[in-house]
Design a protein around this motif. Structure first.
Motif, PDB file in Angstrom:
ATOM      1  N   ALA A  45     -48.559  22.700  18.454  1.00 50.40           N
ATOM      2  CA  ALA A  45     -49.117  23.898  19.074  1.00 50.40           C
ATOM      3  C   ALA A  45     -48.183  24.513  20.108  1.00 50.40           C
ATOM      4  O   ALA A  45     -48.609  25.344  20.899  1.00 50.40           O
ATOM      5  CB  ALA A  45     -50.462  23.571  19.711  1.00 50.40           C
ATOM      6  N   GLN A  46     -46.911  24.142  20.098  1.00 53.59           N
ATOM      7  CA  GLN A  46     -45.985  24.736  21.073  1.00 53.59           C
ATOM      8  C   GLN A  46     -45.679  26.199  20.749  1.00 53.59           C
ATOM      9  O   GLN A  46     -45.270  26.958  21.619  1.00 53.59           O
ATOM     10  CB  GLN A  46     -44.694  23.929  21.164  1.00 53.59           C
ATOM     11  CG  GLN A  46     -43.755  24.080  19.980  1.00 53.59           C
ATOM     12  CD  GLN A  46     -42.430  23.396  20.201  1.00 53.59           C
ATOM     13  OE1 GLN A  46     -41.882  23.458  21.300  1.00 53.59           O
ATOM     14  NE2 GLN A  46     -41.928  22.736  19.183  1.00 53.59           N
ATOM     15  N   TYR A  47     -45.891  26.598  19.499  1.00 54.96           N
ATOM     16  CA  TYR A  47     -45.610  27.981  19.100  1.00 54.96           C
ATOM     17  C   TYR A  47     -46.816  28.880  19.317  1.00 54.96           C
ATOM     18  O   TYR A  47     -46.673  30.059  19.582  1.00 54.96           O
ATOM     19  CB  TYR A  47     -45.175  28.020  17.627  1.00 54.96           C
ATOM     20  CG  TYR A  47     -44.035  27.077  17.353  1.00 54.96           C
ATOM     21  CD1 TYR A  47     -42.734  27.403  17.724  1.00 54.96           C
ATOM     22  CD2 TYR A  47     -44.263  25.841  16.764  1.00 54.96           C
ATOM     23  CE1 TYR A  47     -41.689  26.528  17.508  1.00 54.96           C
ATOM     24  CE2 TYR A  47     -43.207  24.961  16.531  1.00 54.96           C
ATOM     25  CZ  TYR A  47     -41.936  25.309  16.906  1.00 54.96           C
ATOM     26  OH  TYR A  47     -40.900  24.434  16.691  1.00 54.96           O
ATOM     27  N   SER A  48     -48.028  28.320  19.169  1.00 59.60           N
ATOM     28  CA  SER A  48     -49.269  29.054  19.363  1.00 59.60           C
ATOM     29  C   SER A  48     -50.421  28.054  19.388  1.00 59.60           C
ATOM     30  O   SER A  48     -50.401  27.062  18.660  1.00 59.60           O
ATOM     31  CB  SER A  48     -49.468  30.057  18.232  1.00 59.60           C
ATOM     32  OG  SER A  48     -50.664  30.784  18.419  1.00 59.60           O
ATOM     33  N   THR A  49     -51.422  28.329  20.195  1.00 63.28           N
ATOM     34  CA  THR A  49     -52.620  27.501  20.247  1.00 63.28           C
ATOM     35  C   THR A  49     -53.284  27.498  18.873  1.00 63.28           C
ATOM     36  O   THR A  49     -53.356  28.533  18.216  1.00 63.28           O
ATOM     37  CB  THR A  49     -53.597  28.064  21.301  1.00 63.28           C
ATOM     38  OG1 THR A  49     -52.971  28.016  22.575  1.00 63.28           O
ATOM     39  CG2 THR A  49     -54.881  27.277  21.343  1.00 63.28           C
ATOM     40  N   ILE A  50     -53.767  26.344  18.452  1.00 63.14           N
ATOM     41  CA  ILE A  50     -54.434  26.211  17.153  1.00 63.14           C
ATOM     42  C   ILE A  50     -55.936  26.142  17.383  1.00 63.14           C
ATOM     43  O   ILE A  50     -56.414  25.327  18.176  1.00 63.14           O
ATOM     44  CB  ILE A  50     -53.938  24.956  16.409  1.00 63.14           C
ATOM     45  CG1 ILE A  50     -52.440  25.081  16.115  1.00 63.14           C
ATOM     46  CG2 ILE A  50     -54.740  24.732  15.130  1.00 63.14           C
ATOM     47  CD1 ILE A  50     -51.791  23.820  15.578  1.00 63.14           C
ATOM     48  N   GLY A  51     -56.672  27.014  16.703  1.00 64.40           N
ATOM     49  CA  GLY A  51     -58.123  27.034  16.814  1.00 64.40           C
ATOM     50  C   GLY A  51     -58.753  26.617  15.494  1.00 64.40           C
ATOM     51  O   GLY A  51     -58.103  26.627  14.446  1.00 64.40           O
ATOM     52  N   VAL A  52     -60.036  26.280  15.532  1.00 65.52           N
ATOM     53  CA  VAL A  52     -60.767  25.929  14.321  1.00 65.52           C
ATOM     54  C   VAL A  52     -60.742  27.133  13.378  1.00 65.52           C
ATOM     55  O   VAL A  52     -61.007  28.262  13.785  1.00 65.52           O
ATOM     56  CB  VAL A  52     -62.218  25.527  14.655  1.00 65.52           C
ATOM     57  CG1 VAL A  52     -63.025  25.315  13.383  1.00 65.52           C
ATOM     58  CG2 VAL A  52     -62.239  24.271  15.509  1.00 65.52           C
ATOM     59  N   GLY A  53     -60.363  26.900  12.127  1.00 65.18           N
ATOM     60  CA  GLY A  53     -60.313  27.970  11.129  1.00 65.18           C
ATOM     61  C   GLY A  53     -58.972  28.658  11.009  1.00 65.18           C
ATOM     62  O   GLY A  53     -58.773  29.458  10.092  1.00 65.18           O
ATOM     63  N   ASP A  54     -58.038  28.361  11.915  1.00 69.54           N
ATOM     64  CA  ASP A  54     -56.703  28.974  11.820  1.00 69.54           C
ATOM     65  C   ASP A  54     -55.982  28.482  10.579  1.00 69.54           C
ATOM     66  O   ASP A  54     -56.057  27.298  10.232  1.00 69.54           O
ATOM     67  CB  ASP A  54     -55.850  28.634  13.047  1.00 69.54           C
ATOM     68  CG  ASP A  54     -56.213  29.448  14.268  1.00 69.54           C
ATOM     69  OD1 ASP A  54     -56.894  30.488  14.118  1.00 69.54           O
ATOM     70  OD2 ASP A  54     -55.817  29.048  15.379  1.00 69.54           O
ATOM     71  N   LEU A  55     -55.271  29.387   9.917  1.00 73.69           N
ATOM     72  CA  LEU A  55     -54.436  29.000   8.794  1.00 73.69           C
ATOM     73  C   LEU A  55     -53.223  28.261   9.322  1.00 73.69           C
ATOM     74  O   LEU A  55     -52.665  28.635  10.360  1.00 73.69           O
ATOM     75  CB  LEU A  55     -54.003  30.229   7.999  1.00 73.69           C
ATOM     76  CG  LEU A  55     -55.110  31.007   7.308  1.00 73.69           C
ATOM     77  CD1 LEU A  55     -54.537  32.235   6.608  1.00 73.69           C
ATOM     78  CD2 LEU A  55     -55.861  30.138   6.326  1.00 73.69           C
ATOM     79  N   LEU A  56     -52.785  27.224   8.615  1.00 80.43           N
ATOM     80  CA  LEU A  56     -51.636  26.423   9.025  1.00 80.43           C
ATOM     81  C   LEU A  56     -50.518  26.557   8.002  1.00 80.43           C
ATOM     82  O   LEU A  56     -50.764  26.646   6.801  1.00 80.43           O
ATOM     83  CB  LEU A  56     -52.036  24.956   9.169  1.00 80.43           C
ATOM     84  CG  LEU A  56     -53.134  24.670  10.194  1.00 80.43           C
ATOM     85  CD1 LEU A  56     -53.539  23.215  10.129  1.00 80.43           C
ATOM     86  CD2 LEU A  56     -52.683  25.047  11.587  1.00 80.43           C
ATOM     87  N   THR A  57     -49.298  26.540   8.497  1.00 78.54           N
ATOM     88  CA  THR A  57     -48.117  26.623   7.661  1.00 78.54           C
ATOM     89  C   THR A  57     -47.095  25.610   8.156  1.00 78.54           C
ATOM     90  O   THR A  57     -47.353  24.878   9.107  1.00 78.54           O
ATOM     91  CB  THR A  57     -47.542  28.062   7.664  1.00 78.54           C
ATOM     92  OG1 THR A  57     -46.513  28.166   6.689  1.00 78.54           O
ATOM     93  CG2 THR A  57     -47.010  28.457   9.032  1.00 78.54           C
ATOM     94  N   THR A  58     -45.930  25.577   7.540  1.00 75.46           N
ATOM     95  CA  THR A  58     -44.888  24.647   7.949  1.00 75.46           C
ATOM     96  C   THR A  58     -44.368  25.023   9.337  1.00 75.46           C
ATOM     97  O   THR A  58     -44.388  26.183   9.725  1.00 75.46           O
ATOM     98  CB  THR A  58     -43.729  24.657   6.948  1.00 75.46           C
ATOM     99  OG1 THR A  58     -43.271  25.998   6.789  1.00 75.46           O
ATOM    100  CG2 THR A  58     -44.161  24.104   5.615  1.00 75.46           C
ATOM    101  N   SER A  59     -43.897  24.038  10.063  1.00 74.29           N
ATOM    102  CA  SER A  59     -43.397  24.230  11.423  1.00 74.29           C
ATOM    103  C   SER A  59     -41.913  23.920  11.475  1.00 74.29           C
ATOM    104  O   SER A  59     -41.394  23.178  10.640  1.00 74.29           O
ATOM    105  CB  SER A  59     -44.152  23.283  12.366  1.00 74.29           C
ATOM    106  OG  SER A  59     -43.553  23.253  13.638  1.00 74.29           O
TER     107      SER A  59
END
Length: 111
Positions: A56-70
């Motif tokens: 989550a250093q790039y953006s806060t992750i919330g419930v329902g957020d789409l996830l991609t490679t980091s």
């Protein structure tokens, strides 16, 4: 990408096919494969609920957020621009992560 872990402008990796199942102390529920286990093989979750290392250093992750490679090897991150991440979405976050790195449940939904 240049050397391991070095990036100029980060772009989502469309080559990612799933999430390695069995993160941390969690084991896969079922493996649909009849081949002998080898040390260099790992079960890949293509659908369902699994635990995933996220950053989550790039953006806060919330419930329902789409996830991609980091850019952080072995981690996922929030897909900040879902249109840019099209074809590189691994799934949806089922728990939030405000900062740092952590292990959260996700719903694998390759898109």
């Amino acid at each position: 990408m240049h050397q391991a872990g070095e990036f100029d402008d980060w772009e989502e990796l469309k080559e990612v096919a799933g999430v390695i199942s069995g993160a941390g102390a969690y084991k896969p529920a079922i493996v649909l494969d009849k081949q002998q286990a080898e040390s260099n093989r790992a079960p890949v979750a293509l659908v369902g609920k699994v635990y995933c290392q996220v950053d989550a250093q790039y953006s806060t992750i919330g419930v329902g957020d789409l996830l991609t490679t980091s850019a952080t090897p072995g981690h996922a991150m929030k897909a900040i621009d879902p249109l840019k991440a099209f074809g590189a979405v691994i799934g949806k976050a089922l728990r939030p992560l405000q900062s740092g790195q952590g292990l959260i449940p996700i719903l694998v939904a390759l898109q």
